[in-house]
Scaffold this motif. Structure first.
Motif, PDB file in Angstrom:
ATOM      1  N   SER A   1      -3.151  -6.993  -0.267  1.00  0.00           N
ATOM      2  CA  SER A   1      -2.327  -6.125   0.581  1.00  0.00           C
ATOM      3  C   SER A   1      -3.130  -4.945   1.107  1.00  0.00           C
ATOM      4  CB  SER A   1      -1.126  -5.616  -0.225  1.00  0.00           C
ATOM      5  OG  SER A   1      -0.375  -6.689  -0.719  1.00  0.00           O
ATOM      6  N   GLU A   2      -3.882  -4.303   0.218  1.00  0.00           N
ATOM      7  CA  GLU A   2      -4.681  -3.146   0.639  1.00  0.00           C
ATOM      8  C   GLU A   2      -5.807  -3.581   1.566  1.00  0.00           C
ATOM      9  OE1 GLU A   2      -6.849   0.791  -1.326  1.00  0.00           O
ATOM     10  OE2 GLU A   2      -6.472  -0.967  -2.575  1.00  0.00           O
TER      11      GLU A   2
ATOM     12  N   ASP B   1      -4.446  -4.043   4.970  1.00  0.00           N
ATOM     13  CA  ASP B   1      -4.138  -2.751   5.572  1.00  0.00           C
ATOM     14  C   ASP B   1      -5.392  -2.120   6.171  1.00  0.00           C
ATOM     15  OD1 ASP B   1      -2.541  -0.495   6.218  1.00  0.00           O
ATOM     16  OD2 ASP B   1      -3.342   0.553   4.472  1.00  0.00           O
TER      17      ASP B   1
ATOM     18  N   GLU C   1      -6.493  -4.017   9.253  1.00  0.00           N
ATOM     19  CA  GLU C   1      -5.632  -3.692  10.393  1.00  0.00           C
ATOM     20  C   GLU C   1      -6.058  -2.380  11.044  1.00  0.00           C
ATOM     21  OE1 GLU C   1      -0.843  -3.460  11.350  1.00  0.00           O
ATOM     22  OE2 GLU C   1      -1.569  -2.903   9.360  1.00  0.00           O
ATOM     23  N   GLN C   2      -6.328  -1.368  10.230  1.00  0.00           N
ATOM     24  CA  GLN C   2      -6.732  -0.072  10.780  1.00  0.00           C
ATOM     25  C   GLN C   2      -8.048  -0.178  11.550  1.00  0.00           C
ATOM     26  OE1 GLN C   2      -6.166   3.572   8.346  1.00  0.00           O
ATOM     27  NE2 GLN C   2      -5.573   2.174   6.717  1.00  0.00           N
TER      28      GLN C   2
ATOM     29  N   ARG D   1       2.265 -10.674   7.328  1.00  0.00           N
ATOM     30  CA  ARG D   1       2.971  -9.622   6.583  1.00  0.00           C
ATOM     31  C   ARG D   1       4.455  -9.947   6.478  1.00  0.00           C
ATOM     32  NH1 ARG D   1       0.232  -4.460   7.949  1.00  0.00           N
ATOM     33  NH2 ARG D   1      -1.120  -4.077   6.164  1.00  0.00           N
TER      34      ARG D   1
ATOM     35  N   TYR E   1       1.758  -3.101   0.643  1.00  0.00           N
ATOM     36  CA  TYR E   1       0.410  -2.555   0.776  1.00  0.00           C
ATOM     37  C   TYR E   1       0.470  -1.043   0.585  1.00  0.00           C
ATOM     38  CZ  TYR E   1       1.967  -1.516   5.550  1.00  0.00           C
ATOM     39  OH  TYR E   1       2.667  -1.069   6.638  1.00  0.00           O
TER      40      TYR E   1
ATOM     41  N   LYS F   1      -0.357   2.900   0.903  1.00  0.00           N
ATOM     42  CA  LYS F   1      -0.743   3.925   1.865  1.00  0.00           C
ATOM     43  C   LYS F   1      -0.939   5.222   1.103  1.00  0.00           C
ATOM     44  CE  LYS F   1      -0.003   2.250   6.238  1.00  0.00           C
ATOM     45  NZ  LYS F   1      -0.865   2.440   7.406  1.00  0.00           N
TER      46      LYS F   1
ATOM     47  N   PRO G   1       6.660   1.273   6.754  1.00  0.00           N
ATOM     48  CA  PRO G   1       5.594   0.382   7.235  1.00  0.00           C
ATOM     49  C   PRO G   1       5.393   0.487   8.747  1.00  0.00           C
ATOM     50  CG  PRO G   1       7.076  -0.776   5.737  1.00  0.00           C
ATOM     51  CD  PRO G   1       7.700   0.555   6.006  1.00  0.00           C
ATOM     52  N   HIS G   2       4.131   0.428   9.164  1.00  0.00           N
ATOM     53  CA  HIS G   2       3.742   0.414  10.588  1.00  0.00           C
ATOM     54  C   HIS G   2       4.198   1.663  11.335  1.00  0.00           C
ATOM     55  CE1 HIS G   2       2.783  -3.663   9.659  1.00  0.00           C
ATOM     56  NE2 HIS G   2       4.044  -4.011   9.504  1.00  0.00           N
TER      57      HIS G   2
ATOM     58  N   SER H   1       1.178   3.095  13.826  1.00  0.00           N
ATOM     59  CA  SER H   1       0.397   2.216  14.680  1.00  0.00           C
ATOM     60  C   SER H   1       0.134   2.861  16.038  1.00  0.00           C
ATOM     61  CB  SER H   1       1.113   0.878  14.859  1.00  0.00           C
ATOM     62  OG  SER H   1       2.385   1.067  15.427  1.00  0.00           O
TER      63      SER H   1
END
Length: 694
Positions: free
Chosen positions: A270-271, A274, A277-278, A433, A440, A442, A477-478, A481
């Motif tokens: 999960s991490e 994440d 994605e970033q 996801r 995940y 944060k 979540p999200h 973005s």
């Protein structure tokens, strides 16, 4: 059992005569007792808890540990001693050679490492490894927030030369502190004439050929100055002066992705997703600007203290469709462990080579292993060209098949079989996801600076800071973005003021209400003012009274001081039309704007324009105060604050919801918790003033 780094720590304690052998034995016994109870605690912290050592002694030994490097003689990779969490023996992550065992370290005399750092004898060497102080080692420990390509022939002639630069100025940058050193460069924490803190990397040329190489790299770095995104380390300046080539970049406090993985062995899926994605969001901006990175690897991804991943080291970046070699030097640009097949073969490159390298980095995040291992760079490169990558499940069986699919597709040998864009990868990440319902982690930072690690979820909840008791939303979540920042409108500030007037809230609580309201808008949390009042403990009857008083104020103020005056000033209505609407309002409890629209005397678009102008009456003073406060902050770019403020003034007449906070976030000049902290103070000042007295 002690890990290698803990054993090293204990030996230095004894050498420094901070503790006795008996105390070491008691500390080890306590660690074993805690482990039997399922409690994992660092040996150094145990010695602190038992008061065998002082905090100053603990930090002194940790500093020695951080400055001691272990070099694998098989492949040349270097490790900091505080990274060695392994027990029994330590195996090189790249070539898999066993570098050092626990028993071997136990028998070593570490006295040479405690010599004065100018002494050249602080080196311990065996057949498989070298141990040395990083003060004397010619090794790259450069922060990736200011990294460029390493050329072994470009170096400072001595340690003293780099230290002698402290306090001096190069290209108007005052060198404050040395924060990294390599065979080809030294990185300094520096200050601009505007008192901004930056990272400045200096490369010294020693010959005409090297000078041409570095000049080309500096020229290419200028391409990346326009890249502005929260997931990219920003390059501010580059050039040459006084015989030094320099790159000036954003100064970041945090760690590299490689350091994080060495500390945690491997990331949970999960991490890892994440972070991927970033980085993809940042890489997308570069690719849209037709810039390819060419050297994506864990060392070039920075993880900030807030948990934000930032892609660094665009010093090697070039435009699309370039040759993988640097002209006549014969040097392949990139890192063998993460290099795409076409890059390894010297073919022309496009943005898909970055997707491959990021896929190899993703593999490393998931497994703690590089995709291909070998005893020489050539062997590793050949495997990238000809050998299929193994399934990450071999090293971590808990990785879902869907995530393995992403790795395989990102690392396809033929660029045509890979994802063709970062958007395609992101699309699959979002789909996975949803299907797997991946949690995940944060990191959120309170306005006092206290960090919180959490798993985003719906619905979001309000938490109270354990340090300062401040309350905040945990972002869902999200939620980040895209960059947004909304100020409260004037009615919401009036609500907070009424609550203070009744004694229901203190100025601090009212300011906190406004920040919670702002963040609900920013994060897309569907909470109105009355919901947040309830979250803060205000009863329904009091919330109802607040709303009634606000309506009375709005009817009076909108018709006279605000809405009516603005509509008249803009020429949307006449005075007689306003008076007619006011008479109608006495029988109908509607806002004056609604009445004017119903009567057909005001267009809906004009009403929206008047309401937008009303909100700017609040936004403008907030921007002025925010600008004034930020110009006093040392670690924020003063010139960027001024530039963004001027841009807001110029663009605000054409764009709604434009403000200084949003522009600074877009420019990656400040974090959300820093802005919230400033506005928290500003709101208190406004609420205590007569600006909103009714």
């Amino acid at each position: 059992m002690l890990s290698l780094s803990e054993l090293f720590f204990s030996k230095i304690l004894l050498l420094k005569r901070f503790v006795s052998n008996v105390q070491i034995i008691e500390g080890v016994s306590e660690k074993e007792r805690l482990e039997n109870l399922g409690i994992l605690k660092d040996f150094g912290e145990i010695m602190l808890d038992k008061r065998y050592i002082t905090p100053a002694q603990y930090e002194q030994v940790r500093l020695i540990q951080r400055h001691t490097l272990l070099t694998c003689k098989s492949c040349g990779l270097k490790y900091h001693l505080d990274e060695l969490a392994a027990e029994d023996h330590f195996q090189c992550e790249v070539c898999q050679a066993i570098i050092i065992s626990l028993s071997e370290l136990a028998s070593l005399d570490l006295e040479p490492l405690l010599h004065d750092q100018s002494n050249s004898s602080n080196l311990i060497e065996s057949e498989f490894f070298k141990l040395e102080s990083s003060h004397s080692a010619s090794v790259d420990t450069t922060s990736p927030s200011a990294v460029a390509h390493k050329h072994s022939t470009l170096r400072f002639s001595s340690l003293d030369e780099s230290l002698s630069l402290l306090g001096s100025k190069i290209a108007n940058y005052q060198l404050l502190e040395k924060i990294g050193e390599g065979g080809s460069c030294v990185v300094f924490k520096a200050e601009t004439p505007q008192k901004e803190i930056v990272a400045m990397k200096l490369l010294k040329n020693t010959g005409e050929q090297e000078e041409n190489i570095v000049r080309r790299l500096v020229q290419e770095a200028k391409l990346t100055k326009k890249l502005r995104h929260p997931n990219i380390v920003q390059l501010f300046d580059s050039g040459s002066e006084q015989g030094y080539y320099f790159l000036v970049m954003e100064y970041i406090q945090g760690e590299t992705l490689r350091e994080k993985i060495l500390r945690e062995i491997q990331l949970n899926p999960s991490e890892a997703v994440d972070i991927l994605e970033q980085v993809l969001y940042g890489l997308e901006v570069a690719h849209k600007a037709k810039i390819i990175h060419r050297d994506i690897k864990p060392d070039n991804i920075m993880i900030t203290q807030d948990g934000v991943a930032k892609l660094a080291d665009f010093g090697l970046a070039r435009g699309m469709n370039i040759d993988a070699h640097i002209t006549k030097t014969g040097l392949i640009v990139g890192t063998p462990y993460y290099m795409s097949p076409e890059q390894a073969q010297g073919h022309s490159l496009d943005h898909r080579c970055d997707i491959y390298s990021l896929g190899a980095t993703f593999f490393y995040m998931l497994t703690g292993k590089v995709p291909f291992q070998g005893t020489t760079p050539i062997e590793i490169i050949l495997k990238h060209i000809s050998k299929d990558v193994e399934s990450p499940k071999k090293y971590n069986p808990h990785i879902p098949d869907e995530i393995c699919y992403i790795v395989f597709k990102m690392m396809a040998k033929d660029p045509a079989n890979r994802y063709q864009s970062t958007q395609e990868v992101l699309k699959d990440i979002h789909r996975i996801r949803l299907c797997l319902q991946l949690p995940y982690q944060k990191t959120f930072t309170c306005i006092c600076g206290e960090p919180y690690t959490y798993v985003p979820q719906y619905p979001s909840s309000i938490r109270q800071c354990r340090k300062c008791s401040y309350q905040f939303w945990l972002p869902p979540p999200h939620s980040q973005s895209r960059v947004t920042y909304f100020y409260p409108d004037w009615k919401e500030i009036v609500l907070a003021k009424i609550a203070i007037n009744h004694g229901w809230f203190s100025p601090q609580e009212a300011a906190q209400f406004l920040i919670l309201l702002i963040e609900a808008k920013n994060y897309g949390i569907e909470k109105e003012a009355e919901d947040i009042f309830g979250e803060l403990g205000l009863g329904r009857d009091r919330v109802f009274r607040l709303q009634q008083e606000l309506k009375n104020i709005i009817h009076e103020e909108e018709s006279t001081a605000l809405f009516g005056q603005i509509a008249l000033q803009k020429g949307y209505i006449t005075l007689s039309q306003l008076r007619s609407a006011l008479r109608h309002q006495q029988q109908n409890p509607l806002y004056i704007g609604e009445i004017l629209v119903q009567q057909g005397t005001l267009a809906s678009s004009h009403r929206a324009d008047v309401l937008s102008y009303q909100n700017k009456l609040v936004a403008s003073p907030l921007d002025i105060e925010l600008r004034k406060n930020l110009l006093q902050e040392k670690n924020i770019s003063r010139s960027l604050v001024q530039t963004c403020f001027r841009e807001v003034v110029e663009r605000s007449s054409k764009e709604s919801n434009l403000n200084l906070a949003r522009l600074l976030l877009e420019r990656n000049a400040i974090s959300r918790h820093q802005i919230n902290r400033q506005l928290y103070e500003i709101f208190q000042q406004i609420l205590l003033s007569n600006a909103f007295s009714f």
